[in-house]
Design a protein around this motif. Structure first.
Motif, PDB file in Angstrom:
ATOM      1  N   PHE A 175      -1.873  -9.564   6.876  1.00  0.00           N
ATOM      2  CA  PHE A 175      -1.042  -8.378   7.042  1.00  0.00           C
ATOM      3  C   PHE A 175      -0.202  -8.489   8.306  1.00  0.00           C
ATOM      4  CE2 PHE A 175      -4.521  -7.067   4.394  1.00  0.00           C
ATOM      5  CZ  PHE A 175      -3.972  -6.153   3.498  1.00  0.00           C
ATOM      6  N   ASP A 176       0.991  -7.896   8.266  1.00  0.00           N
ATOM      7  CA  ASP A 176       1.835  -7.754   9.447  1.00  0.00           C
ATOM      8  C   ASP A 176       1.653  -6.347  10.010  1.00  0.00           C
ATOM      9  OD1 ASP A 176       2.909 -10.282   8.993  1.00  0.00           O
ATOM     10  OD2 ASP A 176       4.577  -9.474   7.813  1.00  0.00           O
ATOM     11  N   LEU A 177       1.399  -6.245  11.293  1.00  0.00           N
ATOM     12  CA  LEU A 177       1.336  -4.929  11.922  1.00  0.00           C
ATOM     13  C   LEU A 177       2.695  -4.245  11.833  1.00  0.00           C
ATOM     14  CD1 LEU A 177      -0.734  -5.664  15.141  1.00  0.00           C
ATOM     15  CD2 LEU A 177      -1.456  -4.280  13.202  1.00  0.00           C
ATOM     16  N   THR A 178       2.694  -2.938  11.655  1.00  0.00           N
ATOM     17  CA  THR A 178       3.929  -2.156  11.712  1.00  0.00           C
ATOM     18  C   THR A 178       3.814  -1.158  12.862  1.00  0.00           C
ATOM     19  OG1 THR A 178       3.291  -0.233  10.375  1.00  0.00           O
ATOM     20  CG2 THR A 178       3.916  -2.240   9.176  1.00  0.00           C
ATOM     21  N   THR A 179       4.907  -0.489  13.161  1.00  0.00           N
ATOM     22  CA  THR A 179       4.889   0.522  14.226  1.00  0.00           C
ATOM     23  C   THR A 179       4.912   1.938  13.662  1.00  0.00           C
ATOM     24  OG1 THR A 179       7.301   0.378  14.421  1.00  0.00           O
ATOM     25  CG2 THR A 179       5.991  -0.994  15.909  1.00  0.00           C
ATOM     26  N   VAL A 180       4.437   2.094  12.433  1.00  0.00           N
ATOM     27  CA  VAL A 180       4.399   3.427  11.821  1.00  0.00           C
ATOM     28  C   VAL A 180       3.486   4.361  12.609  1.00  0.00           C
ATOM     29  CG1 VAL A 180       3.647   4.691   9.761  1.00  0.00           C
ATOM     30  CG2 VAL A 180       5.064   2.647   9.531  1.00  0.00           C
ATOM     31  N   ILE A 202      -7.080  -0.630   8.979  1.00  0.00           N
ATOM     32  CA  ILE A 202      -5.641  -0.495   8.756  1.00  0.00           C
ATOM     33  C   ILE A 202      -5.352   0.560   7.695  1.00  0.00           C
ATOM     34  CG2 ILE A 202      -5.289  -2.942   9.310  1.00  0.00           C
ATOM     35  CD1 ILE A 202      -4.398  -3.241   6.310  1.00  0.00           C
ATOM     36  N   VAL A 203      -4.180   1.147   7.815  1.00  0.00           N
ATOM     37  CA  VAL A 203      -3.586   1.931   6.740  1.00  0.00           C
ATOM     38  C   VAL A 203      -2.408   1.107   6.247  1.00  0.00           C
ATOM     39  CG1 VAL A 203      -2.250   3.998   6.169  1.00  0.00           C
ATOM     40  CG2 VAL A 203      -4.312   4.188   7.591  1.00  0.00           C
ATOM     41  N   GLU A 204      -2.448   0.738   4.969  1.00  0.00           N
ATOM     42  CA  GLU A 204      -1.378  -0.099   4.439  1.00  0.00           C
ATOM     43  C   GLU A 204      -0.139   0.737   4.135  1.00  0.00           C
ATOM     44  OE1 GLU A 204      -0.568  -3.384   0.896  1.00  0.00           O
ATOM     45  OE2 GLU A 204      -2.622  -2.715   1.310  1.00  0.00           O
ATOM     46  N   ILE A 205       1.003   0.269   4.622  1.00  0.00           N
ATOM     47  CA  ILE A 205       2.278   0.973   4.472  1.00  0.00           C
ATOM     48  C   ILE A 205       3.152   0.190   3.499  1.00  0.00           C
ATOM     49  CG2 ILE A 205       4.303   1.853   5.696  1.00  0.00           C
ATOM     50  CD1 ILE A 205       1.701   3.184   6.571  1.00  0.00           C
ATOM     51  N   PRO A 206       3.759   0.882   2.545  1.00  0.00           N
ATOM     52  CA  PRO A 206       4.653   0.166   1.616  1.00  0.00           C
ATOM     53  C   PRO A 206       5.898  -0.352   2.337  1.00  0.00           C
ATOM     54  CG  PRO A 206       4.759   2.530   1.228  1.00  0.00           C
ATOM     55  CD  PRO A 206       3.649   2.307   2.207  1.00  0.00           C
ATOM     56  N   GLU A 207       6.431  -1.431   1.823  1.00  0.00           N
ATOM     57  CA  GLU A 207       7.577  -2.106   2.445  1.00  0.00           C
ATOM     58  C   GLU A 207       8.726  -1.153   2.765  1.00  0.00           C
ATOM     59  OE1 GLU A 207       9.477  -5.480   3.930  1.00  0.00           O
ATOM     60  OE2 GLU A 207       7.526  -5.511   2.965  1.00  0.00           O
ATOM     61  N   GLU A 208       8.978  -0.209   1.863  1.00  0.00           N
ATOM     62  CA  GLU A 208      10.151   0.663   2.036  1.00  0.00           C
ATOM     63  C   GLU A 208      10.011   1.649   3.189  1.00  0.00           C
ATOM     64  OE1 GLU A 208       7.661   2.534  -1.364  1.00  0.00           O
ATOM     65  OE2 GLU A 208       8.245   0.527  -0.683  1.00  0.00           O
ATOM     66  N   ARG A 209       8.786   1.799   3.754  1.00  0.00           N
ATOM     67  CA  ARG A 209       8.616   2.698   4.900  1.00  0.00           C
ATOM     68  C   ARG A 209       8.126   1.960   6.149  1.00  0.00           C
ATOM     69  NH1 ARG A 209       6.103   5.870   0.969  1.00  0.00           N
ATOM     70  NH2 ARG A 209       4.070   5.823   2.006  1.00  0.00           N
ATOM     71  N   ALA A 210       8.101   0.636   6.093  1.00  0.00           N
ATOM     72  CA  ALA A 210       7.497  -0.144   7.176  1.00  0.00           C
ATOM     73  C   ALA A 210       8.518  -0.755   8.143  1.00  0.00           C
ATOM     74  CB  ALA A 210       6.625  -1.245   6.593  1.00  0.00           C
ATOM     75  N   LEU A 211       9.781  -0.401   8.003  1.00  0.00           N
ATOM     76  CA  LEU A 211      10.807  -0.981   8.874  1.00  0.00           C
ATOM     77  C   LEU A 211      10.506  -0.720  10.344  1.00  0.00           C
ATOM     78  CD1 LEU A 211      13.640  -2.355   9.111  1.00  0.00           C
ATOM     79  CD2 LEU A 211      14.603  -0.054   9.102  1.00  0.00           C
ATOM     80  N   ASP A 212      10.598  -1.761  11.153  1.00  0.00           N
ATOM     81  CA  ASP A 212      10.411  -1.681  12.603  1.00  0.00           C
ATOM     82  C   ASP A 212      11.727  -2.082  13.256  1.00  0.00           C
ATOM     83  OD1 ASP A 212       9.593  -1.745  15.220  1.00  0.00           O
ATOM     84  OD2 ASP A 212       8.338  -3.532  15.010  1.00  0.00           O
ATOM     85  N   LYS A 216      19.533  -5.554  15.973  1.00  0.00           N
ATOM     86  CA  LYS A 216      20.707  -4.831  15.477  1.00  0.00           C
ATOM     87  C   LYS A 216      20.750  -4.842  13.949  1.00  0.00           C
ATOM     88  CE  LYS A 216      23.484  -5.520  19.625  1.00  0.00           C
ATOM     89  NZ  LYS A 216      24.685  -6.139  20.227  1.00  0.00           N
ATOM     90  N   PHE A 217      20.226  -5.906  13.351  1.00  0.00           N
ATOM     91  CA  PHE A 217      20.158  -5.960  11.897  1.00  0.00           C
ATOM     92  C   PHE A 217      19.207  -4.886  11.363  1.00  0.00           C
ATOM     93  CE2 PHE A 217      18.201  -7.665   7.958  1.00  0.00           C
ATOM     94  CZ  PHE A 217      19.348  -7.695   7.172  1.00  0.00           C
ATOM     95  N   ASP A 218      18.044  -4.718  12.027  1.00  0.00           N
ATOM     96  CA  ASP A 218      17.102  -3.658  11.645  1.00  0.00           C
ATOM     97  C   ASP A 218      17.779  -2.289  11.730  1.00  0.00           C
ATOM     98  OD1 ASP A 218      15.048  -5.570  11.421  1.00  0.00           O
ATOM     99  OD2 ASP A 218      14.470  -5.310  13.519  1.00  0.00           O
TER     100      ASP A 218
END
Length: 227
Positions: A175-180, A202-212, A216-218
């Motif tokens: 898993f990749d950590l997210t900043t959710v 962990i709480v798994e976050i779906p890809e569409e809400r996991a943007l960190d 500038k591209f992000d």
């Protein structure tokens, strides 16, 4: 159980200048963390920690409490855990008590209140858990297709053990950590320098809400995705 939300938003940013107050859909990035915290009745107080007066003023205008962070804890090389400890100690000195520390980084504006509720429910129901983080399934796997550069300039797999996996299906799940969001009890944060050294869930976050938002591209992606 008294839950406080904390948002850490320093003035500087290496990748994107003034990232925490840059506008997305006419709202500063920090707005989205404050907004989701206000949506949750479980959260009894919201604190914004910053070295920037402009950020602190905006936070107060949105109904958040503020903590002035020292410059020494607001540099590019400053470990965020030190800012967490600073905020907790600040409240302890004011004799303000709470049971759960919830961090809502500014860089995950696509998170939902449902994501945060899952974090809080997990740590509330199980006293054995030290730290709850959010994560998404990895696209790349250190056992299979991730490399590191050696001192001699050549490359090798990140995990270079004898066991060989022939297909992706055989691989251990990573898993990749997210900043959710992150949650812990304040006492655990104060006594640890490595929060991942305890009992972590962990709480798994779906890809569409996991943007960190880190580049500038992000940021361009966030502007397209936020409704």
């Amino acid at each position: 159980m008294k839950i406080f939300a904390f948002i850490f938003a320093r003035k500087g940013s290496k990748g994107i200048k003034n990232k925490n107050i840059i506008k997305i859909k006419n709202k500063p990035l920090i707005y989205y963390s404050i907004k989701v915290a206000k949506e949750l009745k479980k959260i009894k107080a919201i604190y914004v920690s910053s070295d920037c007066d402009k950020i602190l003023k905006y936070a107060r205008s949105q109904g958040a409490n503020t903590i002035k962070r020292p410059k020494s804890l607001s540099m590019d090389h400053s470990a965020e855990i030190l800012a967490w400890k600073h905020a907790i100690k600040k409240l302890k000195n004011q004799k303000i008590k709470f049971d759960v520390f919830l961090s809502l980084p500014t860089t995950a504006p696509l998170r939902s209140a449902k994501d945060i509720n899952k974090i809080l429910n997990l740590i509330k129901k199980n006293k054995d858990i030290d730290f709850v983080v959010t994560a998404k399934k990895s696209h790349h796997n250190p056992w299979f297709n991730m490399l590191i550069k050696k001192k001699n300039g050549y490359f090798k797999k990140v995990i270079n053990k004898k066991k060989i996996f022939k297909t992706r299906q055989e691989l251990p799940t990573t898993f990749d950590l997210t900043t959710v969001g992150y949650a812990a009890r304040p006492e655990y944060i104060l006594k640890k320098n490595n929060l991942m050294s305890g009992k972590v869930k962990i709480v798994e976050i779906p890809e569409e809400r996991a943007l960190d938002i880190d580049t500038k591209f992000d940021l361009r992606l966030a502007k397209l995705l936020i409704k």
